[in-house]
Each structure stands twice: as structure tokens, then as C-alpha cells.
Design a protein around this motif. Structure first.
Motif, PDB file in Angstrom:
ATOM      1  N   GLY A  53       0.784  -1.231   0.000  1.00  0.00           N
ATOM      2  CA  GLY A  53       0.000   0.000   0.000  1.00  0.00           C
ATOM      3  C   GLY A  53       0.809   1.271   0.000  1.00  0.00           C
ATOM      4  N   ILE A  54       1.895   1.334   0.736  1.00  0.00           N
ATOM      5  CA  ILE A  54       2.629   2.596   0.806  1.00  0.00           C
ATOM      6  C   ILE A  54       4.058   2.497   0.273  1.00  0.00           C
ATOM      7  N   LEU A  55       4.674   1.369   0.480  1.00  0.00           N
ATOM      8  CA  LEU A  55       6.091   1.277   0.124  1.00  0.00           C
ATOM      9  C   LEU A  55       6.248   1.069  -1.372  1.00  0.00           C
ATOM     10  N   PRO A  56       7.352   1.573  -1.951  1.00  0.00           N
ATOM     11  CA  PRO A  56       7.613   1.258  -3.353  1.00  0.00           C
ATOM     12  C   PRO A  56       7.822  -0.239  -3.512  1.00  0.00           C
ATOM     13  N   ASN A  57       7.468  -0.743  -4.625  1.00  0.00           N
ATOM     14  CA  ASN A  57       7.499  -2.192  -4.867  1.00  0.00           C
ATOM     15  C   ASN A  57       8.932  -2.668  -5.119  1.00  0.00           C
ATOM     16  N   TRP A  58       9.866  -2.279  -4.263  1.00  0.00           N
ATOM     17  CA  TRP A  58      11.231  -2.745  -4.418  1.00  0.00           C
ATOM     18  C   TRP A  58      11.326  -4.119  -3.805  1.00  0.00           C
ATOM     19  N   ILE A  59      12.268  -4.871  -4.308  1.00  0.00           N
ATOM     20  CA  ILE A  59      12.324  -6.259  -3.848  1.00  0.00           C
ATOM     21  C   ILE A  59      12.668  -6.324  -2.358  1.00  0.00           C
ATOM     22  N   ILE A  60      13.454  -5.378  -1.889  1.00  0.00           N
ATOM     23  CA  ILE A  60      13.800  -5.389  -0.469  1.00  0.00           C
ATOM     24  C   ILE A  60      12.555  -5.337   0.416  1.00  0.00           C
TER      25      ILE A  60
ATOM     26  N   VAL B 170      20.013  -2.328  -8.125  1.00  0.00           N
ATOM     27  CA  VAL B 170      19.146  -2.914  -9.148  1.00  0.00           C
ATOM     28  C   VAL B 170      18.340  -4.058  -8.553  1.00  0.00           C
ATOM     29  N   GLY B 171      19.029  -4.917  -7.841  1.00  0.00           N
ATOM     30  CA  GLY B 171      18.376  -6.130  -7.382  1.00  0.00           C
ATOM     31  C   GLY B 171      17.399  -5.895  -6.250  1.00  0.00           C
ATOM     32  N   PHE B 172      17.683  -4.950  -5.384  1.00  0.00           N
ATOM     33  CA  PHE B 172      16.853  -4.819  -4.187  1.00  0.00           C
ATOM     34  C   PHE B 172      16.196  -3.449  -4.041  1.00  0.00           C
ATOM     35  N   LEU B 173      16.815  -2.427  -4.599  1.00  0.00           N
ATOM     36  CA  LEU B 173      16.324  -1.074  -4.310  1.00  0.00           C
ATOM     37  C   LEU B 173      15.672  -0.413  -5.522  1.00  0.00           C
ATOM     38  N   GLY B 174      15.229  -1.204  -6.465  1.00  0.00           N
ATOM     39  CA  GLY B 174      14.437  -0.633  -7.545  1.00  0.00           C
ATOM     40  C   GLY B 174      15.213   0.039  -8.646  1.00  0.00           C
ATOM     41  N   GLY B 175      16.523  -0.111  -8.661  1.00  0.00           N
ATOM     42  CA  GLY B 175      17.312   0.454  -9.755  1.00  0.00           C
ATOM     43  C   GLY B 175      17.026   1.920  -9.991  1.00  0.00           C
ATOM     44  N   TRP B 176      16.576   2.238 -11.254  1.00  0.00           N
ATOM     45  CA  TRP B 176      16.352   3.653 -11.566  1.00  0.00           C
ATOM     46  C   TRP B 176      14.951   4.127 -11.209  1.00  0.00           C
ATOM     47  N   HIS B 177      14.173   3.296 -10.501  1.00  0.00           N
ATOM     48  CA  HIS B 177      12.843   3.746 -10.091  1.00  0.00           C
ATOM     49  C   HIS B 177      12.934   4.811  -9.011  1.00  0.00           C
ATOM     50  N   SER B 178      12.011   5.735  -9.071  1.00  0.00           N
ATOM     51  CA  SER B 178      11.938   6.757  -8.021  1.00  0.00           C
ATOM     52  C   SER B 178      11.381   6.126  -6.747  1.00  0.00           C
TER      53      SER B 178
END
Lengths: 359, 163, 373
Positions: free
Chosen positions: A206-213, A281-289
Motif C-alpha cells: 500500500g505505501i512502500l515502493p514495490n522494491w524487492i527489499i 538494481v536487485g533490491f532497491l528498484g534500480g532507476w525507479h523513483s
């Protein structure tokens, strides 16, 4: 900017496909090399200043433009680099000359060709291979061969010690690092770097970016396992036993000076970038804001990627100026008795979680 | 203190304490012959327990008096201390080593050997310690003369140039 | 395939090596990472201190004592002058005694700061070293203000001092103590209770009490092994019997009694105690008094000899002085605490790893100037 596109484009212009291939590679490689050089200067400056502020001192102040010779010492890394370039190139008489000369380049190549698969933003990637992650893991371990060669060919006991230590260390720590990346691959179902990043679009919980972490507790753990292993693979404190200046003088690099030493230095910083880049890239969403949909343009993508990498590199520097150094056996204990079981647990946990939670 | 100990030692090891006209109060002059046994005795005897060897000093008392080794002992248990002096012959200075009684004696004795050429009989590793192995002569003896050169390097005698 | 047989490798640590604290050379036999034999080779810094002393007058010996233990010059001055004073039966004014204690204790703090910082450096922690140097600078500033020198002071003279305390010293000293006391906690948080530091030092290089006594190890190293032995308490010299302070001993909090961590801990506690002593001395310092009052016209001790020990930051610092009644001593022997501590290195460090040997060496806090003299 994929290298394949370039090759196709050039092949239409010139008749020889080989020439097109070589040109395309050069067009990609030269900017990458320049990027590493510039980044290393920035990182060295950052390291100098960050360490200085952490240690309650002012750091470099002499070099640079402006009043009082530039109180920020902005040109200090340039001066350092020039000094290393101009230094006498010493090859010990008893060294194995060929290997001695070759070693820094092997180490550097290992770091350099990994950059081919790092996505800087939506488009800026040299080669978006469908085995990108695998490729990086594979070629980044080339460096250890260079370190062993350097230690052996120097014909110096300290160098040999450093080489033996670093080979044991890097080979061991690759295992938890790779196993942590397996978690990412399980979730995204792809080995392509861009594919992994594209998977991390949107929101989770719901709130967090969909990063793998953030996707589940095991991936959260996996990030730390990966990052700690990564710090160790870069031979940074607290895992800097191959250099260990208070024990082994300078370890593997004892006999190196001038330009050859600079190459080792450059590779160390390049390795830091790669480890941080793969973690980003693998955990923090790479170039995603961090806020989905906010500042997502390719230009900002570059910014976000470099920002994440920069933060991780900062953490590595922070480690270095805070922690003492571990001992060899303790280092191995952490790898085999803590990180490896945790990495395996993560794989298992993510598997279970994916089945139960259905995503 | 020292009177008591010297009486005990005379009783236990006859002839070990050197008789003097005036019995000294601050130290015990000893004969070197039985020094190792005496050392073991005063280290282990519950009444004395000299478990700590503070210092070994070599002394050159001048041409006519010869050399001397002085031991400053201390007891951590009873907190008392004693000084033992063993006079030696200048030409052939030999004294039993106490390196195995007090391990600290190892380096102290090597140092005394280094500076005075006093041989410690029974020392397992008697080499020069502070000076280079190939140094000649015993520098702290009063009759020592500096060599003119060391490995071809002249030893400056005239001090004007550099003082 | 035969049996894999590992040959031992002989490795020279030093004389030029980042963490041998000077020009010490250790010839070590290593089997992989394990060190099986250590033979210290010393003498690279031998400057003929004892030979010099026989050729100069008593007051000219004092600057040489500075150069023996150059980290704690005040304490070396102190040891020598009170030995000569005892030979000559000089009583120095109250004020001189107090100033001497203040200086000796400040120097003890400075010396321990360097010891702890360098120990941190040996196990790879760079930052605490610089923090400790920063605070050591402040002590050196105090010394500079007092006698003009920052490292080799030649401050304590037989019968007195070279200078009285300067105007404003008391305020500066109090200011420093107030500033410094909380800093000790900061260092402990940063280094001493760091998990990695504990891993590296606890249970490593254990020095049992009996071995320590047998090897003549003294000072913080002996106290780290759990023996309550401090000459300031057990054999009070100068005016140390007037002050309240504790003698910290190693308790094996993080491992075994007498390990490297205990030696580190003892030094941090001693700094706190020294702060307390300096505070008391500053408060009781007599206003009146001339520091030159008791300076003898001629320093000619009567015939005889003396062995006088004082507690330097590294342990029992003994001066054996023989006088033949002439203006220069017939023999001066310096019993150096670091000398004996180093001789115990091979016992406690053999069988440990390369990295541990460096850590143990750091924990013993040796100063080569004092070992080689």
C-alpha cells in the motif's frame, strides 16, 4: 543505448561486420572507462572528505581553484592521480615481470567489463543481456585471479599473504552474494537487469515502493546478506584483510607503485560501484523513483540510480572509518556459518512466501 | 632485612656470603658459585618469596676492583626487596645464569653481557641484544675505547664539527 | 599423492613495518597464518643512553631521560630526579611536588591515549586513533604552555622544576579535564565495546599473572592480568599517598583475565583515575612557593648507589644510579618496563595468528626508545 543496436546501425553504414562490431564496442567502452575514471576521482574525494569529517579534521584543502587555494581542496584527487601517473614505475628485480605487469589489468578488466550490464536508466545500458545478473556475478570474480597473480608475481611474502587471504575471502563471499541474488531471480523470473528493474514498478503493502527489499521479510534479510558479502568482495574494512596495512604492510599491493597501483585503486572503487549497483538494481528498484510515478523520466532515472549507488558507497565508507578489522578465521566464520545459512534460509523462505502469499 | 637473609644464607649455603668488615645493611655481597641454587631458594622459600627480579645491573668498579653484577629483587607476596651483589674477576667474569629462575633475566643478562662481557653460565641464548652481533669490545667497561671505524664508517672523534 | 606438508616460512616483521611501534624487528616463523615462533630483534634505536650518562653531569642526564620514553617524558624525568634527590637527601617544596604529580598524571593520560589509539590502529580502527590524538594535543598544549616543549620537556630538575606554572594554567587544566572526562566514554563506545574489537581482543594473548611476574611485566599489563600492583599505591613516592584513587585490575569481563581487551580496559580506567588525581592536585596546589628554591648549587650525590622505581605509564621504571662523588654519575641503569614487556611477547603470542600477534604487540604498549635506550 544497447550495443546490439549500435552494431546493427553501424553494419548498415560499413560493409565489414567485424569493423562495425569493434567500433560499436569502442563507442561503448570509452565512455564507460571515462565514467569510471571520473567516478573514481569523485569517490576518492568523497572518501577523503567523509573520513575527514568523521575524524574531526578538515581533509584536503590545498588544491583547487578559488581563494585560499580553494578551501574545499576540490582538485586533490586530480593531484593524487597525477602524482601516481608521474611516479617511477618500479618492477622489483626478483618479480615475475610479465605477470607483475599483467596483474593490475586483470583486476581492472574484471571490474570494467561488469559495467556493460549495469542499467543507468531506462535506456542507458551497454548490453541488456538476458543473463545480465549472471554475467556480472561471473565476470566480477575475474578480479581475484588478478589479485593472486599480483601477490604471486611480486615475489614478496607480504604480497603472497595478501593474495592467499584475498582469494580465500573473495571466493567464499561470492557464494552468499550469489545465493542472495537468487532470491531476486526467483521473484522476478528474469536474469535481465532491466527486466528485474521493470518488475519493481508500483507499490507494495500500500505505501512502500514495490522494491524487492520490501516485498517480504526474507528479501529484506537477503539485501543485507548481499551487501555485507559485497563489502567483503570489495576488500573494504571491516573485511580488508588482504590489504590490512597494519599487518601486511599493503598486502597484495606492497610492491606496486605509480600507475600500476593506481589501477588497483581504480578497480577497488569500480568494484564498490558494481556491488552497490547490483544491490540497487536487485533490491532497491534500480532507476525507479522512491515514490512511484514521481520524477520517473529517464533523466531522473539516472539520478535515482546514481543516488542509490552513492548512498550505498557512502555506507561502505562509513563502515571503513568506524570498524576495526576482522581476523581471517573470523571472516571465514561469518561467511560460512552466518551468511551462507542465512542466504539459504532466504531462498527457502522466499519460496514458501511466494507460494503462500501468491506473489 | 638483608642481615636476616644473609644469616639464613650463611647457614644454608656456607661460604656463600662474602664476609666484610662492616656488614652492609642495604645489600648482600654474594659469592657467585652457588648463585643459581641460592636464587631458586630465595624465590621459592615461603619466608622470602622473591618472585620478581626487578633489574640486573652490570657495574664496572674501576681498574682495581673489577666488575660486579647487581640484582634487585622484590617480593610481590611480602612486598619486601633486596639487592644482591656478586663481584667478579675482570679478566674472566663468569656468573651462573638465573635466566631459568626468573625468565625476565633472559634479556637482562643478555644486556649485561652485551655491555660488560660478563658471561652468564647456563644461559641458553647468550647473544648481544642491543648492539650489532659483530660489535667488538664491551662498551660500558671503563677501559673501553671506541673503535676508529665500524664497517668502514669512521667514528668521529673530533666533536667540533657536529657538536 | 603424498602427504601435504606445509613448510614453515620465516617472515621478518620490521624493522620498517607500520605497526611495530618504531623500529622493532620480529623474526617470526609462520605456518600459514599461524605464528609458531617469535624472536624479537631489538637495538635499532640504541643511542648509548647509559654510556652518555657516565660522561655528563647529573642535570645533563635529564634531557636524555626525555628521549628514552619519548611518549611519557615527564614520568621519566620524574623517576630520575627523585632518585637523585633521594641520594642527596633533598626535600623539595610542596608546590614542586604537586606540580610534578600534575604533570606526571597528565603525561600518563597522554601516553595512554597514544597507546590505546595505536592499539586501535593495529586492529584496523583508524578513527579512534585520530580522536585520541586530538585530545592528546590538548595535553601537549598544556605542557607547551608550561615549559615550551611539546614532546621532550626537560621540565623536572633535581630539587625543583625548570619553570613555575604559567598564569592561566589552572583554568586551562580544569577546562581540559572537564572536556576530557566525557570523551573517555565516547572512545569506549566507539572502540572498546565494538563487537568486532571485542572479537579481536578478548581471549587473545592471555598473560597469566604468574607468567607476568616471572617475566617482570609491570604496569597496566600486569594489572590487566589481575594483579593489584601499582607503585603509586604500594610504594608511594613523592606525594602519591595524599590522593584518593583506585587501582583498576583486569576482571576478564569479555573473556579471560589478562587478555588484550583487559589490558585495553585497564588503560581506559587508569585515565579516569589520573583525571581524578590531577583534579585533586589542582585543588590542593599551594599558591605560595618557589620552584627554584631547593635547586642545589652543585649536584654531587655522596658515594653510594640507589635503585629507585616509579610508576611510569608503562610500568615500573627503575633507575639504578651509582655515584662516586664526582659531578657525573658513575653508572646509570634504566630498567625499562617496555623492555620486560617485550620479552614476554614470544610467550603469549606464539601459536596465535599473524593478525593477533600485531594486536598483542599493540596491547603491550611498547616504546622502542625505552627498550633500546
Amino acid at each position: 543505448m544497447t550495443v546490439d543496436v549500435l552494431i546493427d546501425w553501424l553494419a548498415n553504414l560499413v560493409d565489414f561486420p567485424e569493423l562495425a562490431f569493434i567500433l560499436a564496442v569502442l563507442i561503448c567502452a570509452i565512455p564507460a572507462f571515462l565514467f569510471i575514471a571520473v567516478y573514481a576521482l569523485v569517490a576518492i574525494y568523497g572518501e577523503l572528505k567523509i573520513s575527514s569529517f568523521m575524524q574531526d579534521k578538515v581533509g584536503p584543502m590545498g588544491q583547487g581553484p578559488g581563494l585560499h587555494a580553494g578551501k574545499w581542496g576540490l582538485l586533490q584527487p586530480v593531484a593524487d592521480a597525477l602524482k601516481l601517473l608521474l611516479k617511477e614505475d618500479i618492477i622489483p628485480a626478483s618479480a615475475d615481470t610479465k605477470l607483475f605487469i599483467l596483474a593490475p589489468f586483470i583486476v581492472f578488466i574484471g571490474a570494467f567489463i561488469s559495467f556493460a550490464a549495469l542499467p543507468f536508466n531506462q535506456n542507458l545500458i551497454i548490453a541488456d543481456m538476458n543473463i545480465g545478473v549472471f554475467y556480472i556475478l561471473a565476470v566480477s570474480s575475474l578480479g581475484v585471479i588478478g589479485l593472486i597473480v599480483a601477490g604471486w608475481s611480486s615475489n614478496n611474502k607480504w604480497s603472497l599473504y595478501g593474495a592467499m587471504r584475498s582469494s580465500a575471502q573473495i571466493v567464499s563471499y561470492e557464494i552468499p552474494a550469489a545465493l542472495s541474488i537468487v532470491v531476486v531471480i526467483m521473484l522476478t523470473g528474469t536474469l535481465s537487469m532491466q527486466g528485474i528493474i521493470q518488475h519493481q514498478d508500483g507499490l507494495v503493502w500500500g505505501i512502500l515502493p514495490n522494491w524487492i527489499i520490501f516485498q517480504n521479510p526474507f528479501t529484506f534479510l537477503a539485501f543485507f546478506v548481499f551487501f555485507i558479502s559485497g563489502v567483503s568482495e570489495c576488500n573494504r574494512t571491516p573485511f580488508d584483510i588482504p590489504e590490512a596495512e597494519s599487518e601486511l604492510v599493503a598486502g597484495t599491493f606492497t610492491e606496486y607503485s605509480g600507475m600500476r597501483y593506481a589501477f588497483f585503486f581504480l578497480s577497488e572503487y569500480a568494484n564498490m560501484f558494481i556491488v552497490s549497483g547490483v544491490a540497487a538494481v536487485g533490491f532497491l528498484g534500480g532507476w525507479h523513483s522512491p515514490i512511484p510515478g514521481f520524477l520517473e523520466a529517464p533523466g531522473w532515472g539516472l539520478f535515482w540510480f546514481l543516488f542509490k549507488v552513492g548512498m550505498l558507497i557512502f555506507v561502505m565508507m562509513w563502515f571503513r572509518w568506524t570498524f576495526p578489522r576482522l581476523r581471517v578465521d573470523q571472516l571465514m566464520n561469518i561467511c560460512w556459518k552466518v551468511l551462507l545459512p542465512m542466504a539459504l534460509l532466504n531462498i527457502f523462505g522466499v519460496g514458501i512466501w511466494t507460494v503462500l502469499a501468491g506473489r | 632485612m638483608s642481615k636476616n637473609l644473609s644469616e639464613v644464607l650463611l647457614e644454608k649455603f656456607p661460604g656463600s656470603v662474602i664476609e666484610m668488615e662492616e656488614i652492609p645493611t642495604d645489600h648482600i655481597p654474594l659469592n657467585g658459585d652457588k648463585w643459581f641454587e641460592i636464587a631458586l631458594f630465595i624465590r621459592d622459600e615461603p619466608d622470602w618469596k622473591f618472585d620478581s627480579l626487578q633489574c640486573i645491573t652490570g657495574v664496572d668498579l674501576g681498574e682495581e676492583n673489577g666488575l660486579e653484577v647487581r640484582y634487585n629483587l622484590h617480593s610481590m607476596v611480602h612486598s619486601h626487596k633486596i639487592e644482591i651483589r656478586i663481584p667478579l674477576n675482570r679478566d674472566k667474569p663468569v656468573v651462573p645464569s638465573v635466566e631459568q629462575v626468573w625468565r625476565v633475566g633472559d634479556w637482562f643478562e643478555r644486556e649485561v653481557y652485551d655491555m660488560y662481557g660478563i658471561t652468564f653460565k647456563g644461559h641458553r641464548d647468550l647473544r648481544r641484544i642491543l648492539l650489532p652481533d659483530d660489535w667488538e669490545g664491551w662498551p660500558l667497561r671503563k677501559d673501553y675505547e671506541e673503535p676508529a671505524t665500524y664497517h668502514g664508517i669512521a667514528v668521529p672523534k673530533e666533536k667540533e664539527g657536529w657538536e | 599423492m603424498g602427504i601435504v606438508h606445509g613448510d614453515e616460512m620465516v617472515l621478518n616483521i620490521g624493522p620498517q613495518h607500520p605497526s611495530t611501534h618504531g623500529v622493532l624487528r620480529l623474526v617470526v616463523k609462520t605456518d600459514g597464518e599461524i605464528v609458531s615462533q617469535i624472536r624479537p630483534v631489538i637495538g635499532y634505536l640504541h643511542r648509548c643512553f647509559e654510556k652518555h650518562c657516565e660522561n655528563v653531569s647529573y642535570d645533563q642526564v635529564i634531557p636524555y631521560t626525555d628521549r628514552c620514553d619519548y611518549i611519557a617524558s615527564m614520568n621519566n624525568n620524574f623517576g630520575f630526579v627523585i632518585a637523585v634527590e633521594e641520594m642527596m637527601e633533598i626535600t623539595v617544596p610542596e608546590k614542586v611536588e604537586y606540580i610534578r604529580v600534575i604533570m606526571a598524571e597528565l603525561n600518563r593520560i597522554a601516553s595512554h591515549l597514544l597507546a590505546l589509539g595505536a592499539f586501535g590502529l593495529d586492529v584496523g580502527a583508524f578513527t579512534p586513533f585520530l580522536y585520541m590524538f586530538r585530545d592528546r594535543e590538548r595535553i601537549l598544549d598544556l605542557f607547551e604552555m608550561t615549559c615550551g616543549a611539546r614532546l621532550l620537556y626537560n621540565y623536572m630538575w633535581v630539587g625543583g622544576l625548570s619553570h613555575d606554572l604559567p598564569v592561566g594554567f589552572l583554568e586551562k587544566a580544569h577546562e581540559f579535564l572537564d572536556y576530557f572526562e566525557p570523551k573517555i566514554k565516547e572512545y569506549n563506545d566507539l572502540l572498546m565495546y565494538n563487537k568486532i574489537f571485542i572479537e579481536r581482543t578478548s581471549d587473545v594473548g592471555v598473560l597469566p599473572t604468574d607468567v607476568a611476574v616471572n617475566y617482570g611485566v609491570t604496569g597496566p599489563n600486569l594489572r590487566g592480568s589481575g594483579t593489584k600492583w601499582d607503585l603509586r599505591k604500594n610504594e608511594p613516592y613523592s606525594i602519591y599517598d595524599r590522593f584518593n584513587f583506585e587501582v583498576p585490575v583486569g576482571k576478564g569481563q569479555m573473556g579471560t583475565i589478562g587478555d588484550c581487551w583487559d589490558r585495553y580496559w585497564v588503560r581506559t580506567e587508569e585515565m579516569k583515575e589520573s583525571v581524578g588525581i590531577v583534579r585533586q592536585a589542582l585543588n590542593e596546589l599551594p599558591v605560595e612557593g618557589d620552584v627554584h628554591e631547593a635547586l642545589p648549587k652543585k649536584i654531587r650525590p655522596p658515594k653510594g648507589s640507589i635503585y629507585k622505581r616509579t610508576e611510569s605509564p608503562r610500568g615500573d621504571l627503575g633507575f639504578y644510579i651509582i655515584s662516586d662523588g664526582s659531578p657525573s654519575p658513575s653508572r646509570v641503569k634504566l630498567r625499562s618496563p617496555a623492555f620486560t614487556a617485550l620479552s614476554a611477547l614470544s610467550v603469549i603470542a606464539e601459536g596465535w595468528m599473524m593478525s593477533d600477534v600485531i594486536a598483542i604487540l599493540g596491547s603491550l604498549d611498547i616504546v622502542l626508545g625505552e627498550i633500546d635506550r
